[in-house]
Design a protein around this motif. Structure first.
Motif, PDB file in Angstrom:
ATOM      1  N   SER A 171       0.842  -1.193   0.000  1.00  0.00           N
ATOM      2  CA  SER A 171       0.000   0.000   0.000  1.00  0.00           C
ATOM      3  C   SER A 171       0.877   1.243   0.000  1.00  0.00           C
ATOM      4  CB  SER A 171      -0.921   0.012   1.219  1.00  0.00           C
ATOM      5  OG  SER A 171      -0.165   0.159   2.410  1.00  0.00           O
ATOM      6  N   TYR A 245      -4.880   6.631 -11.216  1.00  0.00           N
ATOM      7  CA  TYR A 245      -4.607   6.330  -9.811  1.00  0.00           C
ATOM      8  C   TYR A 245      -5.122   7.444  -8.906  1.00  0.00           C
ATOM      9  CZ  TYR A 245      -1.972   4.525  -5.799  1.00  0.00           C
ATOM     10  OH  TYR A 245      -1.617   4.015  -4.579  1.00  0.00           O
ATOM     11  N   GLY A 248      -8.580   7.346  -7.154  1.00  0.00           N
ATOM     12  CA  GLY A 248      -8.822   6.445  -6.035  1.00  0.00           C
ATOM     13  C   GLY A 248      -8.583   5.009  -6.476  1.00  0.00           C
ATOM     14  N   GLU A 249      -8.151   4.169  -5.545  1.00  0.00           N
ATOM     15  CA  GLU A 249      -7.789   2.810  -5.902  1.00  0.00           C
ATOM     16  C   GLU A 249      -8.982   2.017  -6.453  1.00  0.00           C
ATOM     17  OE1 GLU A 249      -5.673   0.743  -2.892  1.00  0.00           O
ATOM     18  OE2 GLU A 249      -4.208   2.348  -2.591  1.00  0.00           O
ATOM     19  N   ARG A 250     -10.152   2.229  -5.876  1.00  0.00           N
ATOM     20  CA  ARG A 250     -11.323   1.473  -6.337  1.00  0.00           C
ATOM     21  C   ARG A 250     -11.686   1.856  -7.769  1.00  0.00           C
ATOM     22  NH1 ARG A 250     -16.780   2.312  -6.566  1.00  0.00           N
ATOM     23  NH2 ARG A 250     -18.116   0.466  -6.349  1.00  0.00           N
ATOM     24  N   ASP A 251     -11.768   3.160  -8.038  1.00  0.00           N
ATOM     25  CA  ASP A 251     -12.113   3.603  -9.384  1.00  0.00           C
ATOM     26  C   ASP A 251     -11.035   3.229 -10.385  1.00  0.00           C
ATOM     27  OD1 ASP A 251     -14.487   4.680  -8.513  1.00  0.00           O
ATOM     28  OD2 ASP A 251     -13.664   6.691  -8.215  1.00  0.00           O
ATOM     29  N   PHE A 253      -9.098   0.625 -10.249  1.00  0.00           N
ATOM     30  CA  PHE A 253      -9.221  -0.809 -10.522  1.00  0.00           C
ATOM     31  C   PHE A 253     -10.376  -1.084 -11.484  1.00  0.00           C
ATOM     32  CE2 PHE A 253     -10.951  -5.021  -9.504  1.00  0.00           C
ATOM     33  CZ  PHE A 253      -9.817  -5.804  -9.711  1.00  0.00           C
ATOM     34  N   LEU A 254     -11.482  -0.387 -11.303  1.00  0.00           N
ATOM     35  CA  LEU A 254     -12.626  -0.585 -12.188  1.00  0.00           C
ATOM     36  C   LEU A 254     -12.306  -0.145 -13.617  1.00  0.00           C
ATOM     37  CD1 LEU A 254     -15.553   0.584  -9.869  1.00  0.00           C
ATOM     38  CD2 LEU A 254     -14.939  -1.758 -10.491  1.00  0.00           C
ATOM     39  N   ASP A 258      -4.312  -2.045 -11.944  1.00  0.00           N
ATOM     40  CA  ASP A 258      -4.019  -2.683 -10.657  1.00  0.00           C
ATOM     41  C   ASP A 258      -3.268  -1.660  -9.807  1.00  0.00           C
ATOM     42  OD1 ASP A 258      -2.981  -4.081  -8.500  1.00  0.00           O
ATOM     43  OD2 ASP A 258      -2.660  -5.910  -9.646  1.00  0.00           O
ATOM     44  N   HIS A 260      -2.116  -1.492  -6.688  1.00  0.00           N
ATOM     45  CA  HIS A 260      -0.999  -1.898  -5.840  1.00  0.00           C
ATOM     46  C   HIS A 260       0.234  -2.213  -6.675  1.00  0.00           C
ATOM     47  CE1 HIS A 260      -3.611  -2.013  -2.329  1.00  0.00           C
ATOM     48  NE2 HIS A 260      -4.488  -2.683  -3.046  1.00  0.00           N
TER      49      HIS A 260
END
Length: 361
Positions: A171, A245, A248-251, A253-254, A258, A260
């Motif tokens: 992280s 990036y 936000g990590e969630r957006d 990723f969607l 990746d 991380h």
């Protein structure tokens, strides 16, 4: 999934000002380069320098005398090139780390790279070639120092990644905290080297850590320039992913990123570039912190616009800083790291007191 931003996500302040800004920065970098090539203990008039450079590329011009050519090609050109490369590397690395940590106050020094390189370089100067058991190799201390400093940066980065890894992932917060710990270890190692070293080694170590480009020579800076260029090019190629990036990590990723793995790869590239820079120039602060912040206030946060401007601004700043460092007390030289600290700290405090600066605290 394709790596594409949502409609309108690439828009930001200063979009129309990008091309004029880049043109202005490019002109500033060119002027700074010409001034640096003409300025020093051996004065080379600007008009004669321009005439010689024109003649060298096949345009009408008059070559300089042999002595001035030697000064220009052997002393000035490698020094200016190294200053520009280090400025580009530190500035782009700083902007990339600020995106990864989502904090405009992040700095390459926070991830422990500079500390690891400085610790390894200090140990090399204190122990010497024979003390490291490398006397049989025939290497000189000048040739060994950059390699050991880069190795120290690499070890520090691998240690940070190992400490920050949890459940197979790293992280950004974990890397930041691990970087603080590794910085403390590096500072302890540097202090131990200072305690153990004799007067000559201690003086050499102190001047190296102050930062500067006095030792620039074609035979020594080549490998570092290749590493800095490769790492910086890879970081600039990640501009679109940095924008993803930042959502936000969630957006991210969607949208097919990746987060991380991307953060880990970015930190490794920063380690490669900054480690090579520290190896050949010593510790130079504030470039990776102040330059991205000031350019971001001017052009906005979108990295496809930000990174090219940051690179030009970083190169211009270090070329001018090095020119000032060897002119203020000529023929003596003021360490560039000290000069940037004296100027950069008040500028950064002023930025923090500004409206934009208070908004990020």
């Amino acid at each position: 999934m394709s790596l594409s931003l949502p409609a309108g996500a690439a828009l930001g302040p200063g979009r129309r000002a990008l091309m004029p800004a880049l043109a202005l920065l490019a002109v500033a970098a060119a002027v700074a380069t010409l001034v640096a090539l003409s300025t020093g203990s051996v004065a080379l008039p600007l008009d004669r320098t321009l005439s010689h450079l024109a003649q060298a590329v096949g345009l009408p011009g008059t070559p300089l005398p042999a002595r001035d050519v030697a000064v220009l090609t052997t002393l000035r050109l490698p020094r200016v090139l190294l200053a520009a490369a280090v400025g580009v590397t530190l500035a782009v690395a700083g902007a990339s780390l600020q995106a990864i940590f989502r904090n405009p106050l992040a700095d390459p020094g926070l991830v422990g790279v500079s500390s690891g390189a400085a610790c390894a370089g200090s140990a090399t100067m204190i122990l010497g070639v024979s003390g490291l058991g490398l006397a049989a190799t025939g290497l000189s201390l000048a040739a060994l120092l950059p390699a050991m400093a880069f190795l120290g940066a690499l070890v520090a980065t691998l240690l940070i990644l190992g400490l920050a890894r949890s459940d197979g992932r790293c992280s950004a917060t974990g890397m930041l905290l691990a970087g603080i710990a590794v910085n403390a270890l590096g500072a302890t190692g540097i202090g131990l080297c200072s305690y153990l070293g004799d007067d000559q080694a201690l003086r050499q170590m102190t001047f190296w850590m102050m930062g500067g480009f006095g030792g620039a020579a074609w035979g020594q800076i080549g490998p570092a320039l290749v590493l800095m260029a490769g790492a910086t090019a890879a970081l600039m190629a990640n501009a679109r992913r940095l924008d993803l990036y930042a959502l936000g990590e969630r957006d991210a990723f969607l949208l097919g990123l990746d987060p991380h793995r991307f953060a880990t790869r970015t930190v490794l590239l920063v380690a490669l570039g900054v480690g090579a820079a520290v190896a050949v120039s010593g510790l130079i602060g504030f470039v990776g912190l102040v330059v991205p912040h000031m350019v971001r206030l001017w052009l906005g946060p979108v990295h496809r616009r930000l990174l090219p401007a940051v690179a030009l601004a970083g190169a211009t700043l270090l070329i001018l800083a090095d020119t000032a460092a060897r002119s203020i007390a000529a023929p003596a030289e003021v360490p560039v790291g000290l000069l940037l600290g004296a100027v950069g700290a008040p500028v950064f405090l002023w930025l923090l007191r500004s409206r934009a600066g208070r908004a990020i605290l």
